[in-house]
Motif scaffolding. Structure first.
Motif, PDB file in Angstrom:
ATOM      1  N   ASP A 217      58.824 -14.442  24.945  1.00  0.00           N
ATOM      2  CA  ASP A 217      58.849 -13.453  23.859  1.00  0.00           C
ATOM      3  C   ASP A 217      58.837 -14.071  22.466  1.00  0.00           C
ATOM      4  OD1 ASP A 217      58.859 -11.462  25.708  1.00  0.00           O
ATOM      5  OD2 ASP A 217      60.875 -10.711  25.279  1.00  0.00           O
ATOM      6  N   GLY A 218      58.820 -15.404  22.381  1.00  0.00           N
ATOM      7  CA  GLY A 218      58.890 -16.053  21.080  1.00  0.00           C
ATOM      8  C   GLY A 218      57.709 -16.960  20.821  1.00  0.00           C
ATOM      9  N   SER A 263      57.092 -14.635  33.928  1.00  0.00           N
ATOM     10  CA  SER A 263      55.864 -14.566  33.128  1.00  0.00           C
ATOM     11  C   SER A 263      55.466 -15.947  32.617  1.00  0.00           C
ATOM     12  CB  SER A 263      56.031 -13.594  31.959  1.00  0.00           C
ATOM     13  OG  SER A 263      56.884 -14.121  30.950  1.00  0.00           O
ATOM     14  N   VAL A 264      56.443 -16.763  32.252  1.00  0.00           N
ATOM     15  CA  VAL A 264      56.156 -18.121  31.788  1.00  0.00           C
ATOM     16  C   VAL A 264      55.601 -18.970  32.916  1.00  0.00           C
ATOM     17  CG1 VAL A 264      57.225 -20.252  30.948  1.00  0.00           C
ATOM     18  CG2 VAL A 264      57.819 -18.069  29.899  1.00  0.00           C
ATOM     19  N   VAL A 265      56.195 -18.868  34.094  1.00  0.00           N
ATOM     20  CA  VAL A 265      55.711 -19.646  35.233  1.00  0.00           C
ATOM     21  C   VAL A 265      54.287 -19.234  35.592  1.00  0.00           C
ATOM     22  CG1 VAL A 265      56.048 -20.108  37.685  1.00  0.00           C
ATOM     23  CG2 VAL A 265      58.005 -20.134  36.134  1.00  0.00           C
ATOM     24  N   ALA A 266      54.000 -17.942  35.548  1.00  0.00           N
ATOM     25  CA  ALA A 266      52.632 -17.482  35.833  1.00  0.00           C
ATOM     26  C   ALA A 266      51.644 -18.060  34.819  1.00  0.00           C
ATOM     27  CB  ALA A 266      52.585 -15.960  35.820  1.00  0.00           C
ATOM     28  N   ALA A 267      52.044 -18.076  33.555  1.00  0.00           N
ATOM     29  CA  ALA A 267      51.159 -18.638  32.522  1.00  0.00           C
ATOM     30  C   ALA A 267      50.983 -20.142  32.714  1.00  0.00           C
ATOM     31  CB  ALA A 267      51.723 -18.339  31.139  1.00  0.00           C
ATOM     32  N   ALA A 268      52.046 -20.834  33.100  1.00  0.00           N
ATOM     33  CA  ALA A 268      51.947 -22.272  33.353  1.00  0.00           C
ATOM     34  C   ALA A 268      51.043 -22.557  34.544  1.00  0.00           C
ATOM     35  CB  ALA A 268      53.336 -22.861  33.589  1.00  0.00           C
ATOM     36  N   ASN A 269      51.154 -21.748  35.587  1.00  0.00           N
ATOM     37  CA  ASN A 269      50.298 -21.928  36.757  1.00  0.00           C
ATOM     38  C   ASN A 269      48.834 -21.698  36.398  1.00  0.00           C
ATOM     39  OD1 ASN A 269      52.397 -22.608  38.457  1.00  0.00           O
ATOM     40  ND2 ASN A 269      52.704 -20.521  39.192  1.00  0.00           N
ATOM     41  N   ALA A 270      48.573 -20.743  35.502  1.00  0.00           N
ATOM     42  CA  ALA A 270      47.204 -20.502  35.052  1.00  0.00           C
ATOM     43  C   ALA A 270      46.665 -21.708  34.294  1.00  0.00           C
ATOM     44  CB  ALA A 270      47.150 -19.250  34.183  1.00  0.00           C
ATOM     45  N   LEU A 271      47.505 -22.333  33.482  1.00  0.00           N
ATOM     46  CA  LEU A 271      47.087 -23.540  32.766  1.00  0.00           C
ATOM     47  C   LEU A 271      46.789 -24.670  33.736  1.00  0.00           C
ATOM     48  CD1 LEU A 271      49.569 -23.604  29.744  1.00  0.00           C
ATOM     49  CD2 LEU A 271      47.125 -23.054  29.683  1.00  0.00           C
ATOM     50  N   ARG A 272      47.632 -24.829  34.747  1.00  0.00           N
ATOM     51  CA  ARG A 272      47.400 -25.877  35.737  1.00  0.00           C
ATOM     52  C   ARG A 272      46.087 -25.634  36.475  1.00  0.00           C
ATOM     53  NH1 ARG A 272      53.255 -24.992  37.186  1.00  0.00           N
ATOM     54  NH2 ARG A 272      54.436 -26.714  36.270  1.00  0.00           N
ATOM     55  N   ALA A 273      45.857 -24.379  36.845  1.00  0.00           N
ATOM     56  CA  ALA A 273      44.626 -24.053  37.567  1.00  0.00           C
ATOM     57  C   ALA A 273      43.398 -24.307  36.704  1.00  0.00           C
ATOM     58  CB  ALA A 273      44.666 -22.604  38.031  1.00  0.00           C
ATOM     59  N   ALA A 274      43.484 -23.939  35.427  1.00  0.00           N
ATOM     60  CA  ALA A 274      42.357 -24.154  34.529  1.00  0.00           C
ATOM     61  C   ALA A 274      42.051 -25.631  34.358  1.00  0.00           C
ATOM     62  CB  ALA A 274      42.642 -23.497  33.183  1.00  0.00           C
TER      63      ALA A 274
END
Length: 281
Positions: A217-218, A263-274
């Protein structure tokens, strides 16, 4: 309990006035995998929790662990000031062993880093008796206020490091530094906040202890920080907010923090996948 590949815990400071047995049950309801327990208060204003072997609260906490499956990964907190604190930390380690924890979080007010290294080395040796590893936390307003400095101390003494996204952000930690020292970090603590830091030490202390934001959120680069570290690294949400807790209550705040961490973990996983995808020409 969590749908992610990373275990996510609830740090005691997020609900510092909630006794560990209740914290375990609140964490379970919110979907957390573990908690951190504060076996020694940081300030005289904090409620003290007796978790020493034989205490009623220890027995109640262990019942909650058995009932819920939510474990206890870390204990806290000792500020190393150069005085003889060995009796205190050994008592903390005794409580941690009884709780099934594996680390004890410490920070340093001591500015003599040679002396600090001696103390940390003794803590590491004592921890071997209890299965507890001291983990040194980088804190922006204390004497160990950078990840490289903390990493040097860890390599010299055998201790480990706990990363806190508030303090790592406030001291300008880079993703490259996290990658370099990842092997020393057994846990990352999550919270969020504004990009602009408080103007003085009092402000930094107040932010740290009383007013942090929900992960995601920040303005902190939380997904990038999580993605820079191993995908199976445990995460612990340390986000005290006196104002929001008063509004949402204990369970509501825990639920909100778990949703933010997910939500942060999901975003981090997306970065790893990318990062694994082939780059277009």
């Amino acid at each position: 309990m969590t749908s992610t590949t990373q275990q996510i815990g609830l740090a005691q400071l997020s609900l510092v006035g909630t006794a560990p047995p209740q914290l375990v049950r609140i964490a379970a309801t919110a979907g957390f995998d573990f908690i951190g327990a504060r076996v020694r208060p940081v300030t005289s204003a904090e409620r003290a929790y007796d978790l020493q072997p034989g205490s009623a609260m220890l027995a109640e906490t262990l019942r909650a662990v058995k009932d819920t499956g939510v474990g206890i990964m870390d204990i806290e907190f000792l500020l190393l000031d150069g005085t003889d604190q060995r009796t205190a930390w050994r008592a903390m380690m005794e409580a941690g062993q009884a709780l099934g924890a594996n680390s004890l979080t410490v920070a340093a007010a001591l500015t003599d880093h040679d002396k600090l290294a001696e103390i940390l080395g003794q803590m590491v040796r004592d921890g071997d008796d209890f299965g507890i590893v001291p983990t040194l936390e980088v804190i922006s307003y204390q004497s160990v206020n950078s990840l490289p400095l903390a990493a040097n101390l860890a390599r010299d003494t055998g201790c480990k490091l706990v990363g806190d996204t508030l303090h790592l952000s406030r001291v300008g930690t880079t993703d490259e530094q996290l990658l370099e020292h990842a092997g020393l970090i057994p846990m990352l603590q999550l919270c969020d906040g504004p990009a602009v830091a408080p103007a003085d030490r009092d402000g930094l202390v107040h932010e740290s202890r009383s007013e942090r934001g929900v992960p995601g959120d920040g303005d902190f680069r939380l997904a990038e920080m999580v993605a820079a570290l191993p995908a199976d690294l445990p995460l612990s949400v340390e986000a005290p907010s006196d104002s929001t807790l008063a509004r949402l209550g204990e369970q509501g705040w825990a639920n909100t923090l778990k949703a933010g961490a997910d939500s942060v973990v999901a975003a981090a996983n997306a970065l790893r996948a990318a990062a694994l995808l082939p780059q277009s020409k």
